[in-house]
Design a protein around this motif. Sequence first.
Motif, short mmCIF file in Angstrom:
data_model
loop_
_atom_site.label_atom_id
_atom_site.label_comp_id
_atom_site.label_asym_id
_atom_site.label_seq_id
_atom_site.Cartn_x
_atom_site.Cartn_y
_atom_site.Cartn_z
N MET A 169 0.85 -1.20 0.00
CA MET A 169 0.00 0.00 0.00
C MET A 169 0.89 1.24 0.00
SD MET A 169 -3.24 -0.82 0.23
CE MET A 169 -3.84 -2.48 0.08
N PRO A 170 0.37 2.34 -0.53
CA PRO A 170 1.12 3.60 -0.49
C PRO A 170 1.38 4.02 0.96
CG PRO A 170 -0.77 3.77 -1.96
CD PRO A 170 -0.89 2.48 -1.24
N ALA A 171 2.52 4.65 1.19
CA ALA A 171 2.91 5.06 2.54
C ALA A 171 1.88 5.99 3.18
CB ALA A 171 4.28 5.73 2.51
N ALA A 172 1.33 6.91 2.40
CA ALA A 172 0.34 7.85 2.95
C ALA A 172 -0.89 7.11 3.43
CB ALA A 172 -0.04 8.89 1.90
N PHE A 173 -1.30 6.08 2.70
CA PHE A 173 -2.46 5.29 3.11
C PHE A 173 -2.17 4.54 4.41
CE2 PHE A 173 -4.88 1.27 3.04
CZ PHE A 173 -6.17 1.79 3.03
N LEU A 174 -0.98 3.97 4.49
CA LEU A 174 -0.59 3.25 5.71
C LEU A 174 -0.53 4.17 6.91
CD1 LEU A 174 2.12 0.86 4.24
CD2 LEU A 174 -0.23 0.30 4.87
N MET A 175 -0.03 5.38 6.71
CA MET A 175 0.02 6.36 7.81
C MET A 175 -1.40 6.73 8.27
SD MET A 175 3.13 6.81 8.66
CE MET A 175 2.94 8.23 9.73
N GLN A 176 -2.29 6.90 7.31
CA GLN A 176 -3.68 7.22 7.64
C GLN A 176 -4.30 6.08 8.44
OE1 GLN A 176 -5.87 10.20 6.78
NE2 GLN A 176 -6.51 9.11 8.60
N GLN A 177 -4.01 4.86 8.02
CA GLN A 177 -4.52 3.68 8.74
C GLN A 177 -4.04 3.68 10.18
OE1 GLN A 177 -6.35 0.58 7.62
NE2 GLN A 177 -7.10 2.31 6.45
N MET A 178 -2.77 3.98 10.39
CA MET A 178 -2.21 4.00 11.74
C MET A 178 -2.89 5.07 12.59
SD MET A 178 1.82 3.27 10.86
CE MET A 178 2.39 3.88 12.42
N GLU A 179 -3.09 6.26 12.01
CA GLU A 179 -3.77 7.34 12.74
C GLU A 179 -5.19 6.92 13.13
OE1 GLU A 179 -3.76 11.18 10.80
OE2 GLU A 179 -1.68 10.88 10.15
N TRP A 180 -5.90 6.33 12.19
CA TRP A 180 -7.27 5.91 12.47
C TRP A 180 -7.31 4.81 13.54
CZ3 TRP A 180 -9.19 5.66 6.72
CH2 TRP A 180 -9.61 6.93 6.32
N ARG A 181 -6.36 3.90 13.48
CA ARG A 181 -6.31 2.83 14.49
C ARG A 181 -6.09 3.42 15.88
NH1 ARG A 181 -7.79 -1.62 12.96
NH2 ARG A 181 -7.46 -2.25 10.83
N GLU A 182 -5.19 4.41 15.97
CA GLU A 182 -4.97 5.08 17.26
C GLU A 182 -6.24 5.78 17.73
OE1 GLU A 182 -1.54 7.68 17.25
OE2 GLU A 182 -0.27 6.11 16.39
N MET A 183 -6.92 6.44 16.80
CA MET A 183 -8.18 7.12 17.16
C MET A 183 -9.22 6.11 17.64
SD MET A 183 -8.46 9.88 14.01
CE MET A 183 -10.07 10.53 14.47
N LEU A 184 -9.29 4.97 16.99
CA LEU A 184 -10.24 3.93 17.40
C LEU A 184 -9.89 3.40 18.78
CD1 LEU A 184 -12.63 2.07 16.85
CD2 LEU A 184 -11.08 0.55 15.59
N ASP A 185 -8.60 3.13 18.99
CA ASP A 185 -8.16 2.64 20.31
C ASP A 185 -8.48 3.65 21.41
OD1 ASP A 185 -7.26 0.31 19.13
OD2 ASP A 185 -5.15 0.93 19.09
N ASP A 186 -8.20 4.93 21.12
CA ASP A 186 -8.48 5.98 22.10
C ASP A 186 -9.98 6.10 22.38
OD1 ASP A 186 -5.77 6.47 22.18
OD2 ASP A 186 -5.86 8.33 20.99
N ALA A 187 -10.79 6.04 21.33
CA ALA A 187 -12.25 6.15 21.49
C ALA A 187 -12.79 4.98 22.32
CB ALA A 187 -12.93 6.20 20.14
N ARG A 188 -12.27 3.78 22.04
CA ARG A 188 -12.70 2.61 22.82
C ARG A 188 -12.30 2.76 24.28
NH1 ARG A 188 -10.38 -1.89 18.78
NH2 ARG A 188 -12.20 -2.27 17.49
N ALA A 189 -11.03 3.09 24.49
CA ALA A 189 -10.50 3.18 25.85
C ALA A 189 -11.23 4.25 26.65
CB ALA A 189 -9.00 3.47 25.83
#
Length: 171
Positions: free
Chosen positions: A88-108
């Motif tokens: 995957m393009p690096a920008a897409f992977l970075m976006q995925q990481m940001e969203w995963r962190e946001m999801l983890d934070d929202a859950r927590a």
Amino acid sequence: MQNHFELFQLPQRFTLDTTALDQAYHEVQNQTHPDRFVNATAAEKRVAMQWTTRANEAYQILKSPFKRAAYMCELNGVALQAESNTAMPAAFLMQQMEWREMLDDARAGKNLEALEQLDRELRAARRADLQHIGALLDAGDFEKAAQFVRQLMFLEKFGEEISNAFAILES
């Protein structure tokens, strides 16, 4: 054997008239409905059931923009290779990481508002990707479209994770 577009007598394009798809599906369903085959032979009933099953599958694929895009790539000789081709393009992977962190934070933090914001962002990204994929498919660039379909697969799975998080937070 006819492809799904031919089955419903629709142009083989990503941009699809969903009303025409619905009408064509119902026409095929009416032609193969079991009530029409009450006095038919067992073989004729079996063939009608096979057509009904095929029409149902074709309809589900064409109705879903994501499934339709994947089908069009494969129909035009471009295998998605989703399991083996995960580059995957690096920008897409970075976006995925940001969203995963946001999801983890929202859950927590049990933060429904943050989860709703993430869901809106993801929906917007999926809409944009689908528009881009549609343009590529309708232009005949199936290789490039397949790259974005693979990307969209990740977004679809992430969307399921967000839905699951909503279900947990709202229960």
